[in-house]
Design a protein around this motif. Structure first.
Motif, PDB file in Angstrom:
ATOM      1  N   VAL A  19       0.853  -1.203   0.000  1.00 53.54           N
ATOM      2  CA  VAL A  19       0.000   0.000   0.000  1.00 53.54           C
ATOM      3  C   VAL A  19       0.886   1.249   0.000  1.00 53.54           C
ATOM      4  O   VAL A  19       0.620   2.223  -0.707  1.00 53.54           O
ATOM      5  CB  VAL A  19      -0.962   0.003   1.228  1.00 53.54           C
ATOM      6  CG1 VAL A  19      -1.709   1.318   1.344  1.00 53.54           C
ATOM      7  CG2 VAL A  19      -1.944  -1.156   1.137  1.00 53.54           C
ATOM      8  N   VAL A  57       2.294   1.771  -3.570  1.00 48.90           N
ATOM      9  CA  VAL A  57       1.312   2.278  -4.548  1.00 48.90           C
ATOM     10  C   VAL A  57       0.996   3.747  -4.267  1.00 48.90           C
ATOM     11  O   VAL A  57       0.965   4.576  -5.176  1.00 48.90           O
ATOM     12  CB  VAL A  57       0.006   1.436  -4.529  1.00 48.90           C
ATOM     13  CG1 VAL A  57      -1.050   2.058  -5.421  1.00 48.90           C
ATOM     14  CG2 VAL A  57       0.279   0.021  -4.965  1.00 48.90           C
ATOM     15  N   MET A  58       0.781   4.078  -2.980  1.00 46.64           N
ATOM     16  CA  MET A  58       0.437   5.464  -2.657  1.00 46.64           C
ATOM     17  C   MET A  58       1.616   6.397  -2.889  1.00 46.64           C
ATOM     18  O   MET A  58       1.416   7.544  -3.274  1.00 46.64           O
ATOM     19  CB  MET A  58      -0.057   5.578  -1.203  1.00 46.64           C
ATOM     20  CG  MET A  58      -1.497   5.200  -1.014  1.00 46.64           C
ATOM     21  SD  MET A  58      -2.653   5.759  -2.307  1.00 46.64           S
ATOM     22  CE  MET A  58      -2.563   7.533  -2.209  1.00 46.64           C
ATOM     23  N   LYS A 117     -10.915   1.890   4.843  1.00 49.88           N
ATOM     24  CA  LYS A 117     -10.397   1.032   3.766  1.00 49.88           C
ATOM     25  C   LYS A 117     -11.460   0.008   3.375  1.00 49.88           C
ATOM     26  O   LYS A 117     -12.201  -0.438   4.256  1.00 49.88           O
ATOM     27  CB  LYS A 117      -9.150   0.292   4.244  1.00 49.88           C
ATOM     28  CG  LYS A 117      -7.960   1.185   4.477  1.00 49.88           C
ATOM     29  CD  LYS A 117      -6.829   0.321   5.009  1.00 49.88           C
ATOM     30  CE  LYS A 117      -5.594   1.127   5.332  1.00 49.88           C
ATOM     31  NZ  LYS A 117      -4.543   0.305   5.930  1.00 49.88           N
ATOM     32  N   PRO A 118     -11.558  -0.443   2.168  1.00 50.00           N
ATOM     33  CA  PRO A 118     -10.681  -0.057   1.066  1.00 50.00           C
ATOM     34  C   PRO A 118     -11.142   1.246   0.402  1.00 50.00           C
ATOM     35  O   PRO A 118     -12.329   1.500   0.300  1.00 50.00           O
ATOM     36  CB  PRO A 118     -10.838  -1.221   0.092  1.00 50.00           C
ATOM     37  CG  PRO A 118     -12.229  -1.710   0.323  1.00 50.00           C
ATOM     38  CD  PRO A 118     -12.521  -1.466   1.763  1.00 50.00           C
ATOM     39  N   PHE A 119     -10.184   2.043  -0.013  1.00 50.58           N
ATOM     40  CA  PHE A 119     -10.505   3.290  -0.706  1.00 50.58           C
ATOM     41  C   PHE A 119      -9.755   3.323  -2.028  1.00 50.58           C
ATOM     42  O   PHE A 119      -8.766   2.605  -2.213  1.00 50.58           O
ATOM     43  CB  PHE A 119     -10.125   4.495   0.162  1.00 50.58           C
ATOM     44  CG  PHE A 119      -8.643   4.562   0.448  1.00 50.58           C
ATOM     45  CD1 PHE A 119      -7.782   5.244  -0.381  1.00 50.58           C
ATOM     46  CD2 PHE A 119      -8.112   3.913   1.553  1.00 50.58           C
ATOM     47  CE1 PHE A 119      -6.430   5.290  -0.126  1.00 50.58           C
ATOM     48  CE2 PHE A 119      -6.744   3.949   1.824  1.00 50.58           C
ATOM     49  CZ  PHE A 119      -5.908   4.643   0.976  1.00 50.58           C
ATOM     50  N   GLN A 120     -10.244   4.153  -2.938  1.00 48.07           N
ATOM     51  CA  GLN A 120      -9.585   4.318  -4.240  1.00 48.07           C
ATOM     52  C   GLN A 120      -8.540   5.428  -4.106  1.00 48.07           C
ATOM     53  O   GLN A 120      -8.789   6.400  -3.382  1.00 48.07           O
ATOM     54  CB  GLN A 120     -10.599   4.748  -5.302  1.00 48.07           C
ATOM     55  CG  GLN A 120     -11.734   3.790  -5.529  1.00 48.07           C
ATOM     56  CD  GLN A 120     -11.365   2.688  -6.505  1.00 48.07           C
ATOM     57  OE1 GLN A 120     -10.350   2.772  -7.174  1.00 48.07           O
ATOM     58  NE2 GLN A 120     -12.175   1.666  -6.570  1.00 48.07           N
ATOM     59  N   PRO A 121      -7.399   5.325  -4.800  1.00 47.35           N
ATOM     60  CA  PRO A 121      -6.404   6.395  -4.719  1.00 47.35           C
ATOM     61  C   PRO A 121      -6.996   7.765  -5.041  1.00 47.35           C
ATOM     62  O   PRO A 121      -6.639   8.765  -4.430  1.00 47.35           O
ATOM     63  CB  PRO A 121      -5.367   5.995  -5.772  1.00 47.35           C
ATOM     64  CG  PRO A 121      -5.488   4.527  -5.907  1.00 47.35           C
ATOM     65  CD  PRO A 121      -6.930   4.212  -5.651  1.00 47.35           C
ATOM     66  N   GLN A 152      -9.906   8.907  -4.366  1.00 50.94           N
ATOM     67  CA  GLN A 152     -10.613   9.460  -3.201  1.00 50.94           C
ATOM     68  C   GLN A 152      -9.624  10.143  -2.258  1.00 50.94           C
ATOM     69  O   GLN A 152      -9.879  11.228  -1.760  1.00 50.94           O
ATOM     70  CB  GLN A 152     -11.303   8.332  -2.422  1.00 50.94           C
ATOM     71  CG  GLN A 152     -12.548   7.788  -3.066  1.00 50.94           C
ATOM     72  CD  GLN A 152     -13.112   6.655  -2.214  1.00 50.94           C
ATOM     73  OE1 GLN A 152     -12.524   5.589  -2.111  1.00 50.94           O
ATOM     74  NE2 GLN A 152     -14.246   6.899  -1.592  1.00 50.94           N
ATOM     75  N   LEU A 153      -8.502   9.473  -2.054  1.00 50.48           N
ATOM     76  CA  LEU A 153      -7.496  10.028  -1.153  1.00 50.48           C
ATOM     77  C   LEU A 153      -6.899  11.312  -1.743  1.00 50.48           C
ATOM     78  O   LEU A 153      -6.701  12.297  -1.028  1.00 50.48           O
ATOM     79  CB  LEU A 153      -6.381   9.005  -0.885  1.00 50.48           C
ATOM     80  CG  LEU A 153      -5.299   9.461   0.080  1.00 50.48           C
ATOM     81  CD1 LEU A 153      -5.861   9.774   1.457  1.00 50.48           C
ATOM     82  CD2 LEU A 153      -4.211   8.416   0.224  1.00 50.48           C
ATOM     83  N   ALA A 188      -9.234  14.197  -1.186  1.00 44.94           N
ATOM     84  CA  ALA A 188      -9.176  14.653   0.209  1.00 44.94           C
ATOM     85  C   ALA A 188      -7.877  15.417   0.466  1.00 44.94           C
ATOM     86  O   ALA A 188      -7.876  16.442   1.150  1.00 44.94           O
ATOM     87  CB  ALA A 188      -9.282  13.459   1.147  1.00 44.94           C
TER      88      ALA A 188
END
Lengths: 122, 169
Positions: free
Chosen positions: A14, A17-18, A105-109, A111-112, A115
Motif C-alpha cells: 500500500v 502504490v500510494m 479502507k478499502p478506498f480508491q487512490p 478518493q485520497l 481529500a
C-alpha cells in the motif's frame, strides 16, 4: 515547489502504490512504516499533510498523531487517518486528536487525492 | 549645301542604325525577361507543389500523433483503473491479514488457557471447562471491523465495496 506529505502505513505494498500515486500528482512523499518510524521523520521541516494508518505495530496511528500534535511545527498540520476501523469510538478518538478526515479502507487512490488537495488548500 | 546635305544623310543613317540597335536590345531584353518570367512561374509552381506536399505529410503526421495521443490516453486510463483495482485488492488483503493475525493470537491464547486448565485439573483433580460464551464475548471486544462483528454470530459477512469511505471532521 512541491508540497511534502508524510505517509505512514505498515503495509509495504500500500505504501508503494500510494508513494507512486502521490509522487505522480506532484507531491514530495516521506514514507514511514509505523508511528515510531514516523516520529523520527518529524524534524521540524514543513509538512503539508500527514496520512496515517490506524492499526500498526510498534506505535499505532492515533498514538503517533497525538505525539505529532504536541510538536509546535506540526500543531496545525492536517491529518487524514486510514483505517479498517468502523467503530465510532475510534473515530471520535481521532476527531478529539484533531484529525481532519477519516477514511475507511478499502478506498480508491482518487478518493485520497481529492481529500489531500481539499485539506492542503484549506 | 551639298556638304550639309551629305552630313545630314549620315546623321540620319546613324540615327536609324542607333534606333535599330536599341530596338534589338529591347527585343533581346524582352526575350530574356519573358524567359525569366517563365522560369519564375515554374519555380513558384514547384514551390507551391512542394509546400502542398509538405503540408499534406505534416497533416498526416499530426493526425497520426493525435491518434497515438488518444491511444496513450486511453491506455493510461486503463492502467490507472487497474492500479486502483490492485490497490483496493491490496487493502482487502491487509484486512484479511489483520483478521487472521487476531484469530492466530486468540488461538494461541486459547492453547495457553487450555494448558493452564489441564495443569489445574491435574493438581486439583477436578474437571474444568472453558467458558465458551465468556471467551467469545472477550474475543468480540477485540474486533475492529464491522465484518468481524457480523461474522461473529455466524452470519456471512459481506465486505461493502460501495461504502462512502471518507468522513471529514
Amino acid at each position: 515547489m512541491a508540497k511534502t506529505i508524510l505517509f505512514v502505513e505498515d503495509s509495504a505494498s500500500v505504501r508503494q502504490v500510494m508513494n507512486s500515486t502521490l509522487t505522480r500528482e506532484g507531491y514530495d512523499v516521506i514514507l514511514a512504516c509505523d508511528g515510531q518510524d514516523a516520529l523520527t521523520r518529524l524534524d521540524g521541516s514543513k509538512i503539508y499533510l500527514i496520512i496515517s494508518d490506524v492499526n500498526m505495530p510498534n506505535m499505532d496511528g492515533l498514538t503517533f498523531v497525538k505525539s505529532a500534535k504536541q510538536m509546535p511545527a506540526y500543531k496545525s498540520t492536517p491529518i487524514i487517518m486510514l483505517t479498517t476501523e468502523t467503530q465510532e469510538v475510534k473515530m471520535n478518538e481521532g476527531k478529539a486528536a484533531d484529525v481532519k478526515a477519516w477514511i475507511v479502507k478499502p478506498f480508491q487512490p482518487a478518493q485520497l487525492l481529492a481529500a489531500d488537495s481539499q485539506l492542503i488548500q484549506a | 549645301m551639298r556638304k550639309l546635305s551629305r552630313s545630314s544623310g549620315d546623321v540620319g543613317k546613324k540615327i536609324t542604325e542607333t534606333i535599330e540597335a536599341v530596338s534589338e536590345a529591347i527585343e533581346d531584353t524582352l526575350v530574356v525577361s519573358r524567359k525569366f518570367a517563365r522560369q519564375d512561374e515554374e519555380t513558384l509552381g514547384n514551390a507551391e507543389r512542394i509546400i502542398d506536399s509538405v503540408l499534406r505529410r505534416f497533416s498526416r503526421a499530426a493526425s497520426g500523433l493525435t491518434e497515438s495521443e488518444e491511444l496513450l490516453r486511453t491506455e493510461n486510463n486503463a492502467i490507472n483503473y487497474e492500479i486502483s483495482d490492485v490497490f483496493v485488492a491490496l487493502q482487502f488483503q491487509d484486512r484479511v491479514s489483520q483478521i487472521l493475525a487476531l484469530v492466530c493470537d486468540d488461538l494461541n491464547k486459547l492453547e495457553q488457557h487450555l494448558n493452564e486448565l489441564k495443569s489445574q485439573q491435574a493438581d486439583e483433580g477436578s474437571s474444568r471447562s472453558v467458558n465458551v460464551e465468556q471467551w467469545l464475548e472477550e474475543l468480540s471486544k477485540t474486533y475492529t471491523m464491522e465484518e468481524q462483528l457480523t461474522a461473529h454470530d455466524g452470519t456471512k459477512a459481506e465486505i461493502k465495496t460501495d461504502q462512502p469511505g471518507i468522513t471529514f471532521f
